[in-house]
Design an enzyme around this catalytic site. Structure first.
Site: not given
Ligand code: SER
Length: 322
Positions: A13-15, A37-38, A56, A145, A149
């Protein structure tokens, strides 16, 4: 002919997920692509046009049940927190981003599924060359983040070399789209600006006017993910993960491009120090020669083509919504 195994998309459901599900369903048929999706989808959302499962990813049984029930051969694992939210909630980001991937890889190992993992421009840090960040370079990110990654890229490499799992990934730039909005990223300004330009002819940007970052239009990103997963396994040497590029711009240049279509559009700046610091730690552009060489990657949208298409589609959508 062997029956094709199903495809599972987490974070559907995300971008990215909402558009990837639609594209995969066009290619493989609605029944073969499981959206998960969660969250539950809102009534009327596209992902109900085919199977949807609430999953989940931090609960291994939930992933396992869906993968077994639908005989999933490929998992696009998109469920994750974006950069700004991860900075606000680093503990949750570790649990969701790392815990979710680890459990997904474990299920994939048991069931022999391939896994796509979306790495990011955020996998780089201040010691990475800022222009045309190389495919192989220093990766010492300074955000939670970015830490997740890089660790995820390594984990995917490990599952490939240790267990022979078909893991593949892309270092995606900031993504621009008119479908589901991004939730809490640093590059979100490049999406918000279009909504505000159409509605109010004005946008207050949370990044500095000269904050240059690598960006991409969503149709290119969706095509890249599908092309990578279908690429000849003998050619994908840099499997986790490929640098990917399309365009590199800063807020003032994007505003200038929008002004070609909306001449009275105005931008001002109210810099958010947290997101600015994140942006300052990321490269301005990425060298995607490995993707171009190993699986013939080529973007179709530059700044001009993306801006035109965004404004056209978004104007129609916003008018429909009233
Ligand atoms: N679009 C992402 C962010 O801004 C970058 O991977 O977190």
């Amino acid at each position: 002919m062997p029956v094709m195994r199903s495809v599972l998309v987490t974070g559907a459901l995300g971008q990215i997920g909402s558009e990837l599900v639609t594209a995969l369903r066009k290619r493989h048929g609605s029944d073969r692509v499981i959206a998960s999706d969660i969250r539950e989808p809102a009534a009327g959302v596209g992902s109900v046009e085919g199977p949807f499962e609430r999953v989940d990813c931090t609960h291994i049984r939930e992933i396992e049940n869906v993968v077994r029930r639908y005989d999933v051969g490929t998992i696009y694992h998109l469920g994750a927190l974006l950069s700004a939210v991860a900075e606000e909630k680093p503990r949750v980001a570790w649990e969701v981003n790392m815990g979710g991937l680890y459990r997904t890889l474990e299920v994939a190992r048991q069931e022999g599924s391939a896994v796509f993992f979306p790495s990011s421009i955020g996998a780089f840090g201040p010691s990475t060359p800022r222009q045309r960040a190389p495919q192989e370079t220093l990766q010492r990110p300074t955000t939670m983040y970015g830490v997740t990654k890089v660790a995820s890229e390594l984990l995917c490499d490990y599952y490939h070399s240790r267990f022979g799992l078909d893991t593949r990934g892309l270092r995606l730039p900031g993504l621009i789209s008119y479908g589901a909005p991004p939730g809490g990223g640093t590059t979100d300004y490049a999406v918000e600006i279009f909504y505000q330009a159409i509605r109010y002819r004005h946008y207050t940007c949370f990044l500095r006017s000269d904050s240059r970052l690598e960006m991409m239009y969503m149709p290119d990103a969706i095509r890249a993910m599908m092309e990578l997963m279908e690429a000849d396994p003998n050619r994908v040497v840099h499997r986790n993960a490929y640098n990917l590029g399309a365009m590199s711009f800063c807020p003032s240049e994007l505003a200038e491009e929008i002004r070609r279509h909306i001449p009275d559009f105005a931008i001002d700046y109210d810099v958010d120090p947290v997101r600015q610091a994140i942006a300052d730690s990321w490269p301005e552009s990425m060298d995607d020669a490995a993707a171009r060489y190993e699986w013939d990657w080529k973007p179709r949208y530059d700044l001009g083509a993306m801006t035109r298409d965004m404004l056209e589609h978004l104007a129609v959508r916003l008018q429909q919504r009233g």
